[in-house]
Design a protein around this motif. Sequence first.
Motif, PDB file in Angstrom:
ATOM      1  N   PHE A 139    -144.445 -29.857  17.908  1.00  0.00           N
ATOM      2  CA  PHE A 139    -143.513 -28.748  17.717  1.00  0.00           C
ATOM      3  C   PHE A 139    -142.857 -28.379  19.048  1.00  0.00           C
ATOM      4  O   PHE A 139    -141.637 -28.229  19.154  1.00  0.00           O
ATOM      5  N   ALA A 175    -138.985 -28.711  20.240  1.00  0.00           N
ATOM      6  CA  ALA A 175    -138.224 -27.543  20.690  1.00  0.00           C
ATOM      7  C   ALA A 175    -137.615 -27.810  22.066  1.00  0.00           C
ATOM      8  O   ALA A 175    -136.419 -27.586  22.283  1.00  0.00           O
ATOM      9  N   GLN A 188    -140.850 -19.136   8.890  1.00  0.00           N
ATOM     10  CA  GLN A 188    -141.054 -20.432   9.548  1.00  0.00           C
ATOM     11  C   GLN A 188    -139.742 -20.963  10.114  1.00  0.00           C
ATOM     12  O   GLN A 188    -139.687 -21.438  11.239  1.00  0.00           O
ATOM     13  N   CYS A 225    -138.775 -21.588  14.146  1.00  0.00           N
ATOM     14  CA  CYS A 225    -138.304 -22.871  14.692  1.00  0.00           C
ATOM     15  C   CYS A 225    -136.939 -22.722  15.352  1.00  0.00           C
ATOM     16  O   CYS A 225    -136.703 -23.246  16.444  1.00  0.00           O
ATOM     17  N   ARG A 267    -136.812 -21.312  18.659  1.00  0.00           N
ATOM     18  CA  ARG A 267    -137.248 -22.248  19.703  1.00  0.00           C
ATOM     19  C   ARG A 267    -136.190 -23.331  19.953  1.00  0.00           C
ATOM     20  O   ARG A 267    -136.450 -24.281  20.674  1.00  0.00           O
ATOM     21  N   ILE A 282    -134.669 -25.270  17.493  1.00  0.00           N
ATOM     22  CA  ILE A 282    -134.655 -26.360  16.519  1.00  0.00           C
ATOM     23  C   ILE A 282    -133.725 -25.972  15.360  1.00  0.00           C
ATOM     24  O   ILE A 282    -133.877 -24.895  14.786  1.00  0.00           O
ATOM     25  N   ALA A 312    -135.731 -28.322  11.359  1.00  0.00           N
ATOM     26  CA  ALA A 312    -136.926 -27.512  11.117  1.00  0.00           C
ATOM     27  C   ALA A 312    -137.467 -27.779   9.717  1.00  0.00           C
ATOM     28  O   ALA A 312    -138.669 -27.953   9.523  1.00  0.00           O
TER      29      ALA A 312
END
Lengths: 258, 484
Positions: free
Chosen positions: A98, A102, B433, B437, B440, B442, B447
């Motif tokens: 993850f 990112a 969720q 993501c 961050r 994404i 995601a």
Amino acid sequence: MLRVDSLHAGVGGKEILSGLSFELPAGQVHAVMGPNGSGKSTLAHVLAGRGPYEVTGGQVSFEGADLLALSPEERAAAGLFLAFQHPVEIPGVANMYFLRTALNAVRRARGEDEVGPGEFLGLVEQKAAQVGLDRALLQRSVNEGFSGGEKKRNEVLQMAVLAPRLAILDETDSGLDIDALRVVAEGVNALRGPQRGFLVITHHQRLLDYVAPDAVHVLVGGRIVRSGGAELAPQLEANGYAGLLGPQAGGALAPLAS
Amino acid sequence: MTTTLDGAQVAELASREYQYGFVSDIDTDLAPKGLSEDVIRLISEKKEEPGWLLQWRLNAYRHWLTMAEPTWQNVTYGPVDYNDIIYYAAPKASKKKPSSLDEVDPELRAMFDKLGISLAEQERLTGVAVDAVVDSVSVATTFQRELAKVGVIFCSMSEAVRRYPDLVRAYLGSVVPYRDNFFATLNSAVFTDGSFCYVPKGVRCPMELSTYFRINAAGTGQFERTLIVAEDGASVSYLEGCTAPMRDDNQLHAAVVELVAMEGASIKYSTVQNWYPGDADGKGGIYNFVTKRGRCAGAGSKISWTQVETGSAVTWKYPGVVLQGEGSVGEFYSVALSAHHQQADTGTKMVHIGKGTRSTIVSKAISAGQGQNTYRGLVKVLRSAEGARNHTRCDSLLIGPRCGAHTFPYIEVKHPSAQVEHEATTSKVSEDQLFYCRQRGISEEEATSMIVNGFCREVFRELPMEFAVEAQRLLSVSLEGAVG
């Protein structure tokens, strides 16, 4: 770095932020304090671009750009990071994967080269050691089965790896024991630098004992009712918000006892 | 072992549509449209089959005429006109099967190159033996010589009928009899090609075996038949992949796969099914009505099914295991995705006959767009199956407000010592969720793909490495446009 100018925002037609203004220069740590329901978390989410919050007025500029015109991922790429009050679980997605996804998404958006798995492993293990996060948690699913303290450390780890320009900590100190609180504080202090800003949103003064703010803003009823230096925090702790506000919440300011 | 795509690959793939939808211009030998005893005789004749096999086909056909198409499955589709289907289509150049790849029709080779399966490269580099089936016939099988050295037979079903008639006769229909069900019976009457694999006693097959199915000709059905036999102590891992061109009408694919595992033998059968699913409005696509079953005939044998079902307009299949041998093991790992207007009714059947037999079922169903996904599973423990155990885990993931997930577990237990467990969950890809993501950095699409891949992780790690990468890629592509 961040300039918030008479920001109005709410959800479902109900206004929560009512003309909020402040400025956070690069290199500084600002604390936003306020009672429950004053709009602290809304401020964090609006700055990060979360739906269903709607901005109904005002402007926010970040590094000279119109922050409110950007999508959440564009804000992240521009260097805005939000440490969540309630970090989200993503079953089956390894924490490390993850975080690399990112980092690379952000790097790609900035036109930088992606970081390969080997290089990333070195980086993340070093940062994990710094924030005292058990290495085993890197292989586990994102936040799944983490304790409250582990989740917050994980947020600090993500912050350390993504190295944002502006980090917003949304009540990151809530529910933490003193050791975890120190870890969070050390994480912030380690990242402090002339190019970086922090907005520390908190209900209590506790975290500010470890992270000395350059300024404290008091948020009540969706507005900054008072701004001052680091000395404002212990005063609030001693006298409570009521002492600051006088008889009517959100009403005229009573003079601070000094 | 898990493998994951990096963001760039996902983003690149997510922008693609069904990329295997092209039609290759290959001169094709077709049987007349429709189904009759004459057509069956023609197929049998084209394949130079022995009399017993023609008789078997005719028996199946006569029985099929007495059967009605099943309606109990939780899918809806327009009526299939069985007389409007071409039951035999063969690329003309393949009349005589080439003995080496150099002799394969260049157009056919080009088609497989375009599919990303370079037959020559497969032979040279990957160490995976491939049987390539186009429409009704096998056009190439690689690595046959190397396999023959250790006694492994891997060839097309037609070739097996000619060269190993006794083996075929002994096992064909031994797991899925020709009377089994409407589609299996139809297949028994008209099956054209497929793969045959025989692993002799004590041999561990030295490489992965793979069959690649491709429907190319218009208006045809594909009715392949695959048979895998592993003798005592033998083991084999087998992969199956499939694609089809984009066409506006629906095409029928009714295959039968039979697996036989003798004492201590193990067969691992992995499928990545990517038949054309129809367009975003639900027009066209393959009807995938397939019967797959394994028989753990010997003690301590093991059969494991892993399937990733991303394609087809309608999927209807229940790969199962008949656990006959004492202490034999059956496994079923499944990811089924229904996006846009796709429908899937899939699951497994575990029939416990022998003592101490065990089965594991892990089903991950993903519904997006207006997709409808049904898990239907049977766990049956007979009176003879003392100490049988089953564990079933059945998870559904919903993406968006218009899709559906359904679960129909059937459990029949006749022995008091059996332990049968069933766990089920239904969840959604949550706003929380996605926002986490996106905060961050994404993107929403990446995601979603990441969250879905995470959901499927338990199944993907059962797949051979290359297939796992392929499966993740397919999920990302299939979800394109169905999210939000």
